[in-house]
Design an enzyme around this catalytic site. Structure first.
Site, mmCIF file in Angstrom:
data_model
loop_
_atom_site.group_PDB
_atom_site.id
_atom_site.type_symbol
_atom_site.label_atom_id
_atom_site.label_comp_id
_atom_site.label_asym_id
_atom_site.label_seq_id
_atom_site.Cartn_x
_atom_site.Cartn_y
_atom_site.Cartn_z
ATOM 1 N N ASP A 44 0.712 -1.092 0.014
ATOM 2 C CA ASP A 44 -0.035 -0.011 -0.016
ATOM 3 C C ASP A 44 0.754 1.168 -0.222
ATOM 4 O O ASP A 44 2.028 1.183 0.326
ATOM 5 C CB ASP A 44 -0.999 0.073 1.362
ATOM 6 C CG ASP A 44 -2.043 1.107 1.219
ATOM 7 O OD1 ASP A 44 -2.271 1.534 0.043
ATOM 8 O OD2 ASP A 44 -2.618 1.361 2.184
ATOM 9 N N HIS A 229 12.133 13.260 15.928
ATOM 10 C CA HIS A 229 11.250 13.793 16.719
ATOM 11 C C HIS A 229 10.218 12.982 17.366
ATOM 12 O O HIS A 229 8.933 13.460 17.663
ATOM 13 C CB HIS A 229 10.684 15.140 16.303
ATOM 14 C CG HIS A 229 11.871 16.336 16.177
ATOM 15 N ND1 HIS A 229 12.400 16.644 15.098
ATOM 16 C CD2 HIS A 229 12.756 16.864 17.205
ATOM 17 C CE1 HIS A 229 13.411 17.412 15.243
ATOM 18 N NE2 HIS A 229 13.695 17.654 16.315
ATOM 19 N N HIS A 338 20.670 23.595 21.974
ATOM 20 C CA HIS A 338 21.010 24.567 20.676
ATOM 21 C C HIS A 338 22.479 25.407 20.874
ATOM 22 O O HIS A 338 22.570 26.645 20.472
ATOM 23 C CB HIS A 338 19.922 25.510 20.362
ATOM 24 C CG HIS A 338 18.696 24.570 19.846
ATOM 25 N ND1 HIS A 338 17.709 25.375 19.283
ATOM 26 C CD2 HIS A 338 18.473 23.361 19.835
ATOM 27 C CE1 HIS A 338 16.768 24.235 18.839
ATOM 28 N NE2 HIS A 338 17.300 23.177 19.063
ATOM 29 N N TYR A 345 13.763 25.213 26.592
ATOM 30 C CA TYR A 345 13.859 23.465 26.558
ATOM 31 C C TYR A 345 14.269 23.154 27.759
ATOM 32 O O TYR A 345 13.992 21.947 27.995
ATOM 33 C CB TYR A 345 15.046 23.322 25.493
ATOM 34 C CG TYR A 345 14.811 23.418 24.047
ATOM 35 C CD1 TYR A 345 14.385 22.142 23.775
ATOM 36 C CD2 TYR A 345 14.816 24.429 23.168
ATOM 37 C CE1 TYR A 345 13.972 22.312 22.209
ATOM 38 C CE2 TYR A 345 14.361 24.538 21.882
ATOM 39 C CZ TYR A 345 14.023 23.502 21.505
ATOM 40 O OH TYR A 345 13.484 23.124 20.031
#
Length: 741
Positions: A44, A229, A338, A345
């Site tokens: 599929d 994620h 980061h 965060y």
């Protein structure tokens, strides 16, 4: 494609990277060759040439060769599944270990489940939500139902189906996150249920959803094509299965379930002996719960103890102060993601770290004193630079919207974990900090729609009463000075006000811009100084009580910053995709190394920086800036201000304050202004001496100041500003002023 599975599997294979052979002009067919064995293969969603992000293709047991060079921690399920432990298994599980494991399972259950009453209304709602998926079984026992997708997997259809996200998720409810959240709600309801008929119905619903989930590809060895994620979508999966451990055991599915849970939690990563302190903040936020849940799902055995010892070492190492620009926690109280101090965060990371420290406390699997102390210090720093709970604007990452805040429950959790040296079962310093954070004082901004008083939930109220019973009392508002070297920031506090100075350098970027987030916050770390205060002593402090709201805010006038006052269309970040492996995001540095602060035994301090804006925008813009924190006074100095921009004025913003109510507006009808001083509506005083070579200040009131939100939505508001105008193309300009909050 490796077979030997039941149900659906999804694979994304990149022509240019993952396939053998060489491309030829005219290739126009795909041959599917079945193996010479009994079985049935259904196909599929066969897309022969779909445009998709090649960074996120994920190897699994079906296609272990896909994207083999990736180092993304999200995508390492297959290579990490083969890791073997370096900690040798014990011969047996000791009685002490059995006792500790029982305590861990009890604590974990308390973390993910709060007993409640199962009502008839809840049962009707759960039935309706369950029926949406149309799960049935064939005569052969094959399960069928609404197809379920992992959110990022539908990116394959981005250029095929218009509004593909809306069509697959919002319209049809086919996303894994919603599915797992419903499974978790059913698991909670099962544990709440007191009537036998309800328990039997909920058990049937859960097992049907479990069967359909595994058929759809949520099973050991499967990565659904793209697994980047995934932790955010899988949050409901782990607690749902853990709460139904007995049900899965009774159905003969426990071993299969815990094996799949360990696969998706990448639990075998804990077998890797750490070589450097720290770990990625996202790991604390998204995988700790899954890992401990998958380990605790195992039956008691030497292998389970082996996993727990390895897990404890992994958590312990992750909490230790990380070197350089690595995550997640620093020796000075900063929290990194980061490659910068990033509280937004950190609250997610601290949620995992604090829970795991408490979970493991006072057992043979507890973390070290150094790890425990590091997290405690990070929380103490956070409650110092936040006021009362709100993040400073310049520490809000790509979301400078005034909504970011610390989580009081982290402090309560650490209080229950005891002191780092294990000498006391309750950490009163953390308990006292929690009780201050959840106290609610009268505030003068009762008519401010942005003010939300703290209202304790039943769980929080129980925690308050428990800590009070342990003789914890609310600490006074913190006072002193805290320097964050890893955050390029210095914070001074007295009474209930705080002053936060923030800069950037060659090592720490100035601002984080995405295409739809923080479009105008370029100057947030250009030597900014935010005074977080409230008009009335004893009132709760927030971004709003300190005179800041996003509506109408002029992003070219960040308080304290020295910057070229650009219109918004010229200030807007021009975010580009500059290479093949990064996204659309921008974090620009300076080439100056001098930026940071000092503290005098946590009493007073200073902050200074050599400001040099990045060449991408205004590389000729330079200044030397410093703040000197002396008890209740702040001395603000600037010199060598220069740039070549002849179109717009360069300014140092002393303040930009929103008028949020009639009392504010009435004040500015006749403000307190002297020859060299000004008093604002928040009772903060500004002294601007007339000195040779110093530029002068200009006051403006704009009752209908037009602006745009950080995400690009037009806004307007009533604002006053005090700015020092250095003129166009300044050279060698300077300023000096003092602030008394």
């Amino acid at each position: 494609m490796n077979l030997d599975f039941t149900g659906w599997r999804t694979v994304w294979v990149c022509y240019e990277r993952d396939m053998l052979g060489s491309p030829e002009t005219g290739m126009d067919e795909i041959s599917i060759i079945a193996p010479p064995v009994e079985g049935e293969i259904c196909i599929d969603h066969l897309l022969t040439a779909a445009k998709m992000d090649h960074r996120h293709h994920t190897a699994d047991n079906q296609v272990p060769f896909v994207n083999s060079a990736t180092t993304s921690h999200w995508l390492l399920l297959y290579p990490y599944s083969t890791i073997q432990p370096d900690i040798a298994p014990e011969q047996t599980v000791t009685p002490e270990q059995k006792k500790d494991i029982a305590l861990l399972e009890s604590r974990f259950r308390d973390q993910i489940y709060t007993p409640g009453e199962l009502t008839d209304s809840t049962m009707r709602q759960l039935r309706r939500l369950y029926e949406h998926y149309g799960i049935t079984y064939s005569d052969k026992g094959e399960v069928k139902g609404l197809p379920i997708f992992f959110q990022r997997s539908v990116e394959a259809y981005e250029r095929i189906i218009p509004d593909y996200n809306i069509d697959i998720f919002n319209r049809n409810g086919m996303e894994l996150k919603d599915y797992f959240n419903l499974m978790n709600r059913i698991a909670i309801a099962y544990n709440d249920a007191t009537r036998s008929e309800d328990r039997q119905e909920l058990k049937r619903m859960f097992l049907s959803m479990y069967d359909h989930m595994t058929d759809q590809g949520v099973n050991f060895g499967s990565c659904l094509g793209n697994f980047i994620h995934y932790g955010y979508s899988f949050r409901g999966y782990y607690p749902a299965c853990f709460l139904m451990k007995d049900v899965l055991r009774e159905a003969g599915k426990l071993n299969e379930a815990e094996k799949a849970m360990r696969w998706y939690a990448i639990a075998n990563e804990v077998f890797i002996k750490p070589t450097e302190n720290g770990m990625d903040m996202d790991a604390f936020n998204t995988v700790t719960t899954g890992r401990i849940a998958s380990i605790l799902m195992m039956e008691d055995s030497p292998e389970k103890v082996q996993y727990l010892k390895s897990f404890s070492r992994w958590i312990d190492n992750g909490c230790l102060p990380a070197d350089g620009l690595s995550g997640a926690f620093k020796s000075d109280g900063a929290a990194f993601h980061h490659r910068n101090h990033y509280p937004a965060y950190a609250i997610g990371g601290l949620n995992g770290a604090t829970k795991m420290i408490h979970l493991l406390s006072n057992t043979s699997f507890a973390v070290s004193e150094a790890a425990h102390s590091t997290i405690k210090n990070v929380l103490l720093a956070m409650r110092f630079y936040c006021n009362k709970a709100d993040f400073p604007l310049a520490m809000s990452g790509r979301h400078p919207d005034g909504k970011g805040a610390l989580v009081p429950m982290h402090y309560a959790t650490m209080a229950l974990a005891g002191t780092p040296d294990r000498s006391q079962p309750i950490d009163h310093e953390m308990g006292n900090a929690y009780l201050r954070l959840v106290s609610d004082h009268k505030t003068h901004r009762d008519d401010n729609p942005e003010y939300i008083p703290f209202v304790a939930s039943a769980h929080e109220q129980d925690m308050i009463e428990r800590l009070r019973a342990e003789h914890c009392i609310a600490e006074p508002d913190p006072a002193g000075n805290w320097n964050l070297g890893y955050g390029c920031a210095n914070v001074q506090r007295r009474k209930n006000w705080s002053a936060v100075a923030r800069g950037h350098s060659r090592y720490l970027w100035a601002a984080e811009h995405y295409r739809g987030e923080n479009l105008f916050g370029r100057y947030l770390a250009h030597g900014s100084l935010q005074i977080m205060t409230a008009r009335d002593t004893g009132a709760n402090v927030s971004a709003a009580t300190g005179g800041w709201t996003e509506a109408g805010f002029d992003w070219g006038r960040i308080p304290g910053a020295t910057a070229i006052h650009l219109p918004l269309d010229k200030l807007k970040a021009n975010v580009l995709n500059v290479d093949t492996y990064s996204g659309y995001e921008e974090m620009l540095f300076s080439d100056e190394t001098f930026a940071g602060g000092i503290s005098q035994e946590h009493n007073n301090g200073a902050f200074g920086m050599k400001l040099h804006e990045h060449d991408k925008y205004n590389g000729s813009h330079r200044a030397r800036k410093s703040y000197h924190f002396l008890d209740d006074k702040i001395i603000c100095l600037g010199s060598d201000i220069e740039n070549l921009n002849t179109d717009f004025n360069t300014e140092t913003t002393v303040f930009q304050l929103a008028l949020l109510d009639d009392r504010d507006t009435t004040y500015w009808n006749s403000p307190t202004i002297g020859e060299n001083y000004l008093l604002d509506h928040l009772n903060t005083g500004y002294y601007l001496p007339s000195l040779p070579g110093m530029d002068t200040a200009e006051f403006t009131h704009n009752p209908d100041q037009q602006s745009i939100s950080n995400e690009g939505v037009p806004t307007a508001g009533n604002w006053v500003s005090l700015t020092i105008n250095h003129g166009r193309a300044p050279k060698g300009r300077a300023y000096s002023y003092a602030i008394i909050p």
